[in-house]
Motif scaffolding. Structure first.
Motif, PDB file in Angstrom:
ATOM      1  N   SER A  60      -3.038  31.675-102.904  1.00 44.65           N
ATOM      2  CA  SER A  60      -2.134  30.564-102.569  1.00 44.65           C
ATOM      3  C   SER A  60      -1.271  30.212-103.780  1.00 44.65           C
ATOM      4  CB  SER A  60      -2.911  29.350-102.060  1.00 44.65           C
ATOM      5  OG  SER A  60      -3.720  28.809-103.061  1.00 44.65           O
ATOM      6  N   TYR A  79      -8.798  32.992-102.308  1.00 42.63           N
ATOM      7  CA  TYR A  79      -7.754  32.301-101.539  1.00 42.63           C
ATOM      8  C   TYR A  79      -7.017  31.262-102.386  1.00 42.63           C
ATOM      9  CZ  TYR A  79      -9.017  34.764 -97.347  1.00 42.63           C
ATOM     10  OH  TYR A  79      -9.228  35.758 -96.431  1.00 42.63           O
ATOM     11  N   ILE A  80      -7.682  30.681-103.341  1.00 42.06           N
ATOM     12  CA  ILE A  80      -6.992  29.755-104.254  1.00 42.06           C
ATOM     13  C   ILE A  80      -5.977  30.520-105.094  1.00 42.06           C
ATOM     14  CG2 ILE A  80      -7.311  28.309-106.309  1.00 42.06           C
ATOM     15  CD1 ILE A  80      -9.984  27.379-105.007  1.00 42.06           C
ATOM     16  N   TYR A 122     -13.616  31.640-101.994  1.00 40.60           N
ATOM     17  CA  TYR A 122     -12.810  30.460-102.322  1.00 40.60           C
ATOM     18  C   TYR A 122     -11.822  30.776-103.436  1.00 40.60           C
ATOM     19  CZ  TYR A 122     -15.674  27.203 -99.591  1.00 40.60           C
ATOM     20  OH  TYR A 122     -16.294  26.533 -98.585  1.00 40.60           O
ATOM     21  N   LEU A 182      -8.401  29.134 -96.509  1.00 39.79           N
ATOM     22  CA  LEU A 182      -9.171  28.261 -97.387  1.00 39.79           C
ATOM     23  C   LEU A 182      -9.710  27.058 -96.615  1.00 39.79           C
ATOM     24  CD1 LEU A 182     -10.042  28.116-100.340  1.00 39.79           C
ATOM     25  CD2 LEU A 182      -7.975  26.823-100.812  1.00 39.79           C
ATOM     26  N   SER A 211      -3.069  31.762 -96.851  1.00 37.66           N
ATOM     27  CA  SER A 211      -4.225  31.592 -97.736  1.00 37.66           C
ATOM     28  C   SER A 211      -4.754  30.157 -97.663  1.00 37.66           C
ATOM     29  CB  SER A 211      -3.890  31.988 -99.172  1.00 37.66           C
ATOM     30  OG  SER A 211      -2.833  31.212 -99.666  1.00 37.66           O
ATOM     31  N   LEU A 212      -3.861  29.171 -97.528  1.00 40.29           N
ATOM     32  CA  LEU A 212      -4.336  27.795 -97.332  1.00 40.29           C
ATOM     33  C   LEU A 212      -5.058  27.637 -96.001  1.00 40.29           C
ATOM     34  CD1 LEU A 212      -1.533  25.466 -98.739  1.00 40.29           C
ATOM     35  CD2 LEU A 212      -3.732  26.064 -99.757  1.00 40.29           C
TER      36      LEU A 212
END
Length: 160
Positions: A98, A94-95, A91, A149, A145-146
């Motif tokens: 992004s 990817y946060i 998590y 996610l 990436s979103l």
């Protein structure tokens, strides 16, 4: 549906664009080498075109590398994590990516707009073409990436 669209955009369209840009870059560099070795007056435009192709190749190639999970990572430590910490790490990754993509997109747009009136010295094209891959790559990083996610949230695990 979204998975198929992402596959087409990232693995087919973008990959073919990067292949074409790489081909242009190699041909330009070979032409530059040939001109320097065999002609009395080498071409002035080949160095600038090769630089432009290199910028596009690196940034768009970085997006492909990211989507194929070939980016640099520290697998040794990651494999030692317990499953719940791996999930949190995924998590977080990817946060952060992004966020990075959003920053590239935002500031890349500013660079493109500011460079529009400037011309490159030899090719006499807008400097914005040198800056344009930055917001494009940033947007592609951000969207992918979103997407990953959301897959993590929906399925509770990392998508391949």
């Amino acid at each position: 549906m979204a998975e198929k669209l992402v596959d087409v955009i990232y693995n087919k369209v973008l990959a073919n664009i990067v292949i074409i840009i790489g081909f242009i870059m190699v041909l330009t560099i070979l032409l530059q080498i040939f001109a320097r070795a065999f002609l009395t007056q080498p071409f002035a435009w080949t160095e600038e075109l090769a630089r432009l192709a290199f910028v596009w190749f690196c940034l768009l190639g970085g997006v492909i590398t990211f989507t194929k999970k070939m980016h640099l990572g520290v697998e040794y430590f990651y494999m030692k994590f317990n499953p719940s910490f791996k999930k949190i790490t995924n998590y977080l990754i990817y946060i952060l990516i992004s966020f990075f993509g959003g920053v590239l997109l935002y500031y890349g747009i500013h660079l493109v707009v500011n460079g529009w009136g400037q011309l490159s010295p030899v090719l006499r094209i807008s400097r914005s073409y040198f800056y344009l891959p930055m917001p494009i790559a940033g947007g592609l990083f951000f969207v992918y990436s979103l997407y990953q996610l959301l897959n993590l949230i929906r399925k509770g695990e990392l998508q391949s």
